[in-house]
Design an enzyme around this catalytic site. Structure first.
Site, short mmCIF file in Angstrom:
data_model
loop_
_atom_site.label_atom_id
_atom_site.label_comp_id
_atom_site.label_asym_id
_atom_site.label_seq_id
_atom_site.Cartn_x
_atom_site.Cartn_y
_atom_site.Cartn_z
N GLU A 145 8.23 -1.80 -1.88
CA GLU A 145 7.65 -0.48 -2.14
C GLU A 145 6.52 -0.19 -1.17
O GLU A 145 6.46 0.88 -0.55
CB GLU A 145 7.14 -0.41 -3.57
CG GLU A 145 6.40 0.86 -3.91
CD GLU A 145 7.35 2.03 -4.01
OE1 GLU A 145 7.08 3.03 -3.32
OE2 GLU A 145 8.34 1.93 -4.73
N ASP B 184 6.49 2.77 1.76
CA ASP B 184 5.51 3.86 1.77
C ASP B 184 4.81 3.94 3.12
O ASP B 184 4.70 5.01 3.74
CB ASP B 184 4.46 3.64 0.68
CG ASP B 184 5.00 3.81 -0.73
OD1 ASP B 184 6.10 4.36 -0.88
OD2 ASP B 184 4.31 3.38 -1.67
N SER C 126 10.27 7.34 -4.62
CA SER C 126 9.16 6.62 -4.00
C SER C 126 9.14 6.83 -2.49
O SER C 126 8.11 6.62 -1.86
CB SER C 126 9.28 5.12 -4.28
OG SER C 126 9.11 4.84 -5.63
#
Length: 511
Positions: free
Chosen positions: A231, A235, A428
């Site tokens: 994650e 990002d 996300s």
């Protein structure tokens, strides 16, 4: 002398349904808390804020607590530390060690807090006593996708205006995990981009910075880091790929309610153009304390007033948002009217449609864009033309999520993890894409039009015309619960909002 105490409104924490208390917390163990003061958010009366902090500090010192961080007093927060024994006395609680299969051992509490009567009306929240997880990363993980999109592909698909984000500041929120500098360097080199300016900001959590460091950690800690690491790297790489010359701050905080307060306080101090958050929980999850939602909202509202557009993923589990009560739920803080809620799309035969691939089927890389109607927040004025009706019988016509969308599903994003290709996606991914787009646009706006909270502006005629409507795709039903979802339709819907951006047209509209 016996201290008088009063209830702290909204502070009740329920018994955690998937955890059990195994023992009392060690009386001499150290605890750090963030104490929220009245009027938290914007520093409209610095003298009163300072006086409130000084009084709070003096009163809590009588119980053996001491000041540990006064840097966020302008944002309305005061850091205090002390032993478990001192915290129990100061806030009339009974801290224990709890165990759940999901989180392992953690410090927690049940019931309401009390504060010293001298602080009534001054202290509005105490965060950090209970360490239960109050953030969940989007649960989708892509792998092995062919033809995943590079930064150049994304720029072309969403018609990004020129530029590299130079002179701009964008922030990313992370709960736990680690950060591998080498992977970001490999990613930018692969795509012939300048090395990104990434600033790791530790807010009570220190992330490992290399694969070697991760391997040297205890097994349980290593597993916790590895769960979140994809994650974090997704990002950062999405933002670094689209605004490589911007200053990128990555806020690393803890999973509890204190973590939310601390990261938003940092954002208020830094004032980035955009803050990307790929985490959340259902707004009506019973583990939220009412006071936590209230204090987070104060800070999100302050961020909007400062012109920070907080881009939040709408979730990857469709209309149910991983709740199993048969009702529809929306993710928080995407549900906040002070955020830009970002949903997800996928590309099917060259056409973009709402993302839905059998949510719950993780082996098949299933997932679906979150979206729906809030049960906590009223519909804001700027959504007055939105006609989406709630699917929950008897619920109000609340704020509708999401506002906008971008790629979340197939063919995913071209990324690197551990030096190897690792395509990934989910909402996300669409949230940092929007944060990067806003950052690039801000660099090219005239000075008078920069640093604005963009969500209400996107619903105005000029800006909404710069959005590409996504009118096809499956509804966002979650299976097995609730089994129904919000429909994809022409115009605004609760799967993809206003649609995906035409970045160059959006820049022109915002000028």
């Amino acid at each position: 002398m016996t201290e008088q105490h009063v209830l702290l409104a909204g502070s009740e924490r329920p018994v955690k349904h998937d955890a059990r208390r195994v023992r009392d917390a060690g009386a001499k163990d150290s605890v750090s808390v963030t104490v929220s003061l009245r009027g938290a958010g914007l520093d409209e009366n610095p003298e009163q804020r300072r006086a409130d902090a000084d009084k709070t500090k003096a009163v809590l010192e009588r119980f053996g607590l001491r000041s540990s961080d006064e840097s966020k007093i302008p944002q309305g927060s005061l850091g205090m530390t002390g032993t478990v024994e001192a915290m129990n006395k100061a806030f009339q609680t009974d801290l224990g060690i709890y165990h759940s299969d999901r989180q392992g051992d953690f410090r927690g509490r049940e019931g309401e807090l009390k504060i010293p009567a001298d602080l009534q009306g001054i202290v509005t929240g105490v965060f950090g006593l209970d360490q239960r997880r109050m953030a969940r990363r989007a649960s989708f993980t892509g792998h092995g996708a062919f033809g995943s999109l590079s930064p150049a592909d994304l720029e072309q698909r969403y018609n990004f205006p020129g530029g590299d984000g130079g002179g701009q500041h964008v922030a990313i929120a992370e709960f736990g995990g680690g950060y591998l500098d080498a992977d970001t360097e490999a990613f930018t080199a692969k795509h012939h981009l300048p090395q990104a300016q990434v600033d790791v900001v530790e807010l009570g959590y220190t992330p490992p910075r290399s694969w070697q460091e991760i391997q040297q950690m205890p097994r349980q800690d290593q597993q916790a880091v590895m769960e979140v690491l994809p994650e974090v790297m997704m990002d950062v790489q999405i933002v670094a790929g689209l605004v490589p010359a911007a200053q990128i701050s990555v806020y690393f905080t803890n999973w509890d309610q204190k973590g939310w307060i601390d990261l938003l306080d940092q954002a208020l101090a830094d004032k980035p153009v955009a803050l990307s958050i790929s985490y959340g929980l259902p707004e009506d999850d019973p583990d939220w304390a009412d006071v936590a939602i209230a204090e987070i909202e104060k800070r999100l509202s302050a961020a909007a007033q400062l012109g920070i557009t907080v881009c939040v993923s709408s979730g990857d589990d469709g209309s149910g948002d991983q709740m199993s009560d048969g009702r529809c739920h929306v993710n928080y803080p995407a549900a906040s009217p002070s955020t830009l809620a970002v949903g997800g799309t996928m590309i099917n035969g060259g056409d973009e449609e709402a993302w839905w691939v059998a949510p719950g089927d993780r082996a098949g890389r299933g997932g679906a864009t979150g979206g729906g109607v809030s049960v906590l927040f009223d519909r804001p004025d700027w959504q007055h033309n939105v006609r989406v009706q709630t699917l929950n019988p008897g619920a109000k016509a609340g704020r509708v999520v999401p506002d906008v969308a971008a790629l979340a599903g197939p063919p995913y994003y071209d990324l690197i993890l551990h030096g190897r290709p690792r395509p990934n996606g989910g909402t996300s991914a669409s949230a940092p894409l929007w944060a990067a787009l806003i950052t690039r646009i801000n660099a090219q706006l005239p000075a008078a039009k920069r640093q604005r909270f963009l969500t209400p502006l996107l619903y105005q005629n000029g800006a909404s015309a710069a959005m590409l409507d996504i009118g096809v795709g499956h509804d966002n039903a979650s299976f097995p619960q609730p089994g129904v979802g919000y429909a994809v339709q022409k115009g605004y819907d609760a799967c993809t909002g206003l649609g995906v951006p035409d970045g160059t047209a959006l820049l022109a509209a915002l000028q």
